[in-house]
Motif scaffolding. Structure first.
Motif, PDB file in Angstrom:
ATOM      1  N   ALA A 283       0.843  -1.194   0.000  1.00 54.15           N
ATOM      2  CA  ALA A 283       0.000   0.000   0.000  1.00 54.15           C
ATOM      3  C   ALA A 283       0.881   1.248   0.000  1.00 54.15           C
ATOM      4  CB  ALA A 283      -0.898  -0.006   1.235  1.00 54.15           C
ATOM      5  N   ASP A 284       0.330   2.341  -0.513  1.00 50.22           N
ATOM      6  CA  ASP A 284       1.059   3.599  -0.568  1.00 50.22           C
ATOM      7  C   ASP A 284       1.419   4.061   0.842  1.00 50.22           C
ATOM      8  OD1 ASP A 284       1.889   6.043  -2.172  1.00 50.22           O
ATOM      9  OD2 ASP A 284       0.489   6.940  -0.735  1.00 50.22           O
ATOM     10  N   ALA A 285       2.687   4.259   1.093  1.00 47.29           N
ATOM     11  CA  ALA A 285       3.160   4.569   2.440  1.00 47.29           C
ATOM     12  C   ALA A 285       2.649   5.916   2.938  1.00 47.29           C
ATOM     13  CB  ALA A 285       4.695   4.546   2.468  1.00 47.29           C
ATOM     14  N   ALA A 286       2.633   6.919   2.063  1.00 53.41           N
ATOM     15  CA  ALA A 286       2.176   8.249   2.478  1.00 53.41           C
ATOM     16  C   ALA A 286       0.689   8.219   2.834  1.00 53.41           C
ATOM     17  CB  ALA A 286       2.444   9.264   1.368  1.00 53.41           C
ATOM     18  N   ALA A 287      -0.093   7.485   2.069  1.00 53.19           N
ATOM     19  CA  ALA A 287      -1.521   7.372   2.358  1.00 53.19           C
ATOM     20  C   ALA A 287      -1.748   6.667   3.688  1.00 53.19           C
ATOM     21  CB  ALA A 287      -2.224   6.614   1.235  1.00 53.19           C
ATOM     22  N   LEU A 288      -1.028   5.573   3.913  1.00 52.96           N
ATOM     23  CA  LEU A 288      -1.161   4.844   5.174  1.00 52.96           C
ATOM     24  C   LEU A 288      -0.801   5.719   6.360  1.00 52.96           C
ATOM     25  CD1 LEU A 288       0.253   1.219   4.736  1.00 52.96           C
ATOM     26  CD2 LEU A 288      -2.088   1.907   5.246  1.00 52.96           C
ATOM     27  N   ALA A 289       0.281   6.468   6.222  1.00 59.03           N
ATOM     28  CA  ALA A 289       0.729   7.322   7.329  1.00 59.03           C
ATOM     29  C   ALA A 289      -0.322   8.370   7.662  1.00 59.03           C
ATOM     30  CB  ALA A 289       2.051   7.988   6.969  1.00 59.03           C
ATOM     31  N   ALA A 290      -0.946   8.959   6.646  1.00 61.24           N
ATOM     32  CA  ALA A 290      -1.978   9.968   6.885  1.00 61.24           C
ATOM     33  C   ALA A 290      -3.190   9.341   7.578  1.00 61.24           C
ATOM     34  CB  ALA A 290      -2.391  10.619   5.575  1.00 61.24           C
ATOM     35  N   CYS A 291      -3.579   8.172   7.138  1.00 60.78           N
ATOM     36  CA  CYS A 291      -4.726   7.492   7.747  1.00 60.78           C
ATOM     37  C   CYS A 291      -4.433   7.139   9.206  1.00 60.78           C
ATOM     38  CB  CYS A 291      -5.074   6.234   6.964  1.00 60.78           C
ATOM     39  SG  CYS A 291      -5.743   6.547   5.311  1.00 60.78           S
ATOM     40  N   GLU A 292      -3.223   6.714   9.471  1.00 56.98           N
ATOM     41  CA  GLU A 292      -2.859   6.355  10.841  1.00 56.98           C
ATOM     42  C   GLU A 292      -2.834   7.582  11.747  1.00 56.98           C
ATOM     43  OE1 GLU A 292       0.476   3.687  13.241  1.00 56.98           O
ATOM     44  OE2 GLU A 292       0.810   4.211  11.132  1.00 56.98           O
ATOM     45  N   ARG A 293      -2.259   8.677  11.265  1.00 53.23           N
ATOM     46  CA  ARG A 293      -2.159   9.887  12.083  1.00 53.23           C
ATOM     47  C   ARG A 293      -3.532  10.453  12.428  1.00 53.23           C
ATOM     48  NH1 ARG A 293       2.189  11.183   8.675  1.00 53.23           N
ATOM     49  NH2 ARG A 293       0.829  12.461   7.342  1.00 53.23           N
ATOM     50  N   LEU A 294      -4.472  10.360  11.498  1.00 55.06           N
ATOM     51  CA  LEU A 294      -5.764  11.008  11.679  1.00 55.06           C
ATOM     52  C   LEU A 294      -6.883  10.034  12.033  1.00 55.06           C
ATOM     53  CD1 LEU A 294      -5.525  13.496   8.665  1.00 55.06           C
ATOM     54  CD2 LEU A 294      -5.142  13.987  11.091  1.00 55.06           C
ATOM     55  N   ARG A 295      -6.536   8.821  12.403  1.00 53.70           N
ATOM     56  CA  ARG A 295      -7.555   7.794  12.652  1.00 53.70           C
ATOM     57  C   ARG A 295      -8.528   8.178  13.765  1.00 53.70           C
ATOM     58  NH1 ARG A 295      -2.831   6.083  15.063  1.00 53.70           N
ATOM     59  NH2 ARG A 295      -2.992   5.315  17.226  1.00 53.70           N
ATOM     60  N   GLY A 296      -8.095   8.974  14.729  1.00 54.39           N
ATOM     61  CA  GLY A 296      -8.975   9.364  15.821  1.00 54.39           C
ATOM     62  C   GLY A 296     -10.146  10.206  15.378  1.00 54.39           C
ATOM     63  N   GLU A 297     -10.060  10.798  14.190  1.00 56.72           N
ATOM     64  CA  GLU A 297     -11.146  11.647  13.683  1.00 56.72           C
ATOM     65  C   GLU A 297     -12.314  10.837  13.131  1.00 56.72           C
ATOM     66  OE1 GLU A 297     -11.158  14.729  14.234  1.00 56.72           O
ATOM     67  OE2 GLU A 297      -9.063  15.023  14.825  1.00 56.72           O
ATOM     68  N   ILE A 298     -12.139   9.534  13.014  1.00 61.59           N
ATOM     69  CA  ILE A 298     -13.240   8.697  12.517  1.00 61.59           C
ATOM     70  C   ILE A 298     -14.452   8.835  13.435  1.00 61.59           C
ATOM     71  CG2 ILE A 298     -13.974   6.298  12.159  1.00 61.59           C
ATOM     72  CD1 ILE A 298     -11.122   5.717  11.184  1.00 61.59           C
ATOM     73  N   GLY A 299     -14.193   9.049  14.709  1.00 61.21           N
ATOM     74  CA  GLY A 299     -15.275   9.194  15.671  1.00 61.21           C
ATOM     75  C   GLY A 299     -16.148  10.410  15.450  1.00 61.21           C
ATOM     76  N   THR A 300     -15.706  11.359  14.626  1.00 61.44           N
ATOM     77  CA  THR A 300     -16.510  12.543  14.348  1.00 61.44           C
ATOM     78  C   THR A 300     -17.516  12.304  13.221  1.00 61.44           C
ATOM     79  OG1 THR A 300     -14.962  13.457  12.701  1.00 61.44           O
ATOM     80  CG2 THR A 300     -14.551  13.988  15.026  1.00 61.44           C
ATOM     81  N   LEU A 301     -17.415  11.171  12.553  1.00 57.65           N
ATOM     82  CA  LEU A 301     -18.283  10.874  11.411  1.00 57.65           C
ATOM     83  C   LEU A 301     -19.604  10.282  11.872  1.00 57.65           C
ATOM     84  CD1 LEU A 301     -15.586   9.188   9.145  1.00 57.65           C
ATOM     85  CD2 LEU A 301     -16.519  11.498   8.855  1.00 57.65           C
ATOM     86  N   SER A 302     -20.626  10.416  11.051  1.00 57.61           N
ATOM     87  CA  SER A 302     -21.911   9.808  11.377  1.00 57.61           C
ATOM     88  C   SER A 302     -21.784   8.289  11.291  1.00 57.61           C
ATOM     89  CB  SER A 302     -22.996  10.287  10.419  1.00 57.61           C
ATOM     90  OG  SER A 302     -22.828   9.718   9.133  1.00 57.61           O
ATOM     91  N   ALA A 303     -22.528   7.607  12.171  1.00 56.79           N
ATOM     92  CA  ALA A 303     -22.474   6.152  12.211  1.00 56.79           C
ATOM     93  C   ALA A 303     -22.903   5.549  10.882  1.00 56.79           C
ATOM     94  CB  ALA A 303     -23.359   5.636  13.339  1.00 56.79           C
TER      95      ALA A 303
END
Length: 416
Positions: free
Chosen positions: A186-206
């Motif tokens: 997988a694209d390393a830069a994309a993975l890194a961004a997803c990992e860094r910002l994973r806590g924001e998933i909780g702000t999304l609608s269920a």
């Protein structure tokens, strides 16, 4: 322009042609192009289902153009530039070219534009930023979409973290597209961004999260994508611990080897613990439908335990008590957990026997119990359950007279 994907039947069939004709009558030639998944899938030789269209026309102009052509226009997302045309009963999503003015990770304020490149730059991945004219002429404004699609590279348009901050659902979309179209690594830069910002998933609608998750799990082989989600901590933001990756991977392998239809909801169950209360809580948190919630909970019941060496009689008893679908779900999960420790033919035979047997109806009713001397009230149900248990132990005795005799014996032995 970067070549052609050829003029395909879905581009020229009357329903699609009527929509393009309507838009071009209002905006001229090349005012509208096919975009996104239909172009990507054609490039990759995959089936096309939804047909989306991008246009320089504003939503108001699109609506008027459709009305002038006698086509229905549904304002499905006018504030974001989207109108759905209905042609011959088929929906076509039409979106005005746009650029982002501001975003907060969940919503975007957009401005309409006539710039195809600006529209491409605000899209999520390069392989989704592809456009095609109705003659098959292909456009790749990022210059990388065609190559990335063919190589299985899921790459964000521009800077990955900026794209994710525009809409945090793109974290899950990255893994979903990797499951459907990606190749390792997988694209390393994309993975890194997803990992860094994973806590924001909780702000999304269920609803947005569950829809994306089930789409991901519907891929032919989502195992590499789910493993990456677990490694980056994204999976833990969506599902509660503990996660049973081994059972999930075993289920996907069984579905592929045994030619079972892939089942995203059962794959979700495979990832979870055998905890019915926890399954219900997760289903409610993800806003799953009631039927989906009930199926998850039933599949994750820890008892009775199913074994590959169950006798036909035990299988029939389990199917009767649980119902055919629940039995099948639980059998597949048990097989997935024990993968490699029991012969495939045993599990296959167990499921086949369960699917091939139709549970009979219990031959007694409450009226029969009352006629045998039991008073109306809770005792009727108690007698019915006792006789039914005996009937099941007799392997569903097909002799109503014998069942009536058992009913008489039970009622005579009870103090009413």
């Amino acid at each position: 322009m970067t070549g052609t994907i050829g003029q395909r039947p879905w581009m020229t069939e009357p329903k699609a042609a009527a929509v393009l004709d309507a838009l071009e009558a209002a905006g001229g030639a090349d005012c509208a192009r096919f975009v996104g998944g239909c172009v990507r899938n054609t490039l990759l030789g995959r089936p096309v289902s939804d047909i989306d269209i991008a246009t320089v026309l504003t939503p108001d102009a699109v609506t008027k153009a459709l009305a002038a052509a006698g086509l229905k226009a549904v304002p499905t997302g006018v504030e974001h530039g989207t109108v759905t045309a209905v042609s011959g009963g088929q929906p076509f999503e039409i979106t005005t070219l746009r650029r982002d003015v501001s975003t907060d990770g969940r919503r975007a304020v957009v401005a309409f534009t006539a710039d195809w490149e600006a529209d491409a730059r605000r899209r999520d991945f390069t392989l989704n930023s592809l456009y095609a004219r109705r003659d098959g002429t292909l456009f790749d404004p990022t210059g990388e979409g065609v190559a990335d699609a063919r190589a299985g590279r899921i790459v964000f348009v521009g800077e990955p973290e900026a794209r994710v901050r525009e809409d945090y659902l793109r974290i899950l979309r990255f893994f979903r597209f990797f499951a459907w179209y990606g190749s390792e690594p997988a694209d390393a830069a994309a993975l890194a961004a997803c990992e860094r910002l994973r806590g924001e998933i909780g702000t999304l609608s269920a609803e947005r999260v569950s829809k994306e998750l089930l789409k991901l799990l519907a891929a032919d082989d989502p195992r590499p994508a789910v493993a990456l989600m677990a490694r980056t901590g994204v999976l833990g933001e969506v599902l509660p611990a503990p996660i049973d990756l081994a059972r999930f991977e075993g289920l996907v392998a069984i579905e592929a080897d045994q030619l079972f239809e892939c089942d995203p909801l059962l794959r979700l169950a495979a990832l979870l613990a055998d905890d019915q209360v926890g399954a219900v809580q997760l289903a409610e948190r993800l806003r799953l439908a009631n039927a989906e919630r009930d199926r998850l909970a039933a599949a994750l019941s820890p008892t009775p335990e199913l074994k590959s060496w169950m006798s036909p009689r035990e299988i029939r008893r389990a199917v009767y008590r649980q119902g055919p679908r629940v039995f099948r779900d639980r059998a597949k999960l048990a097989w997935a957990r024990s993968s490699g420790t029991a012969p495939t033919m045993q599990w296959r035979g167990l499921i086949a026997l369960g699917e091939g047997w139709s549970p009979p109806a219990f031959p007694l009713t409450g009226d029969d119990v009352i006629a045998a001397g039991a008073p109306k009230g809770p005792m009727v149900g108690q007698v019915l359950r006792e006789v039914e248990d005996w009937w099941v132990d007799q392997d569903f005795l097909d002799d109503r007279l014998s069942v009536i005799e058992k009913l008489k014996a039970v009622t005579q032995g009870m103090a009413f």
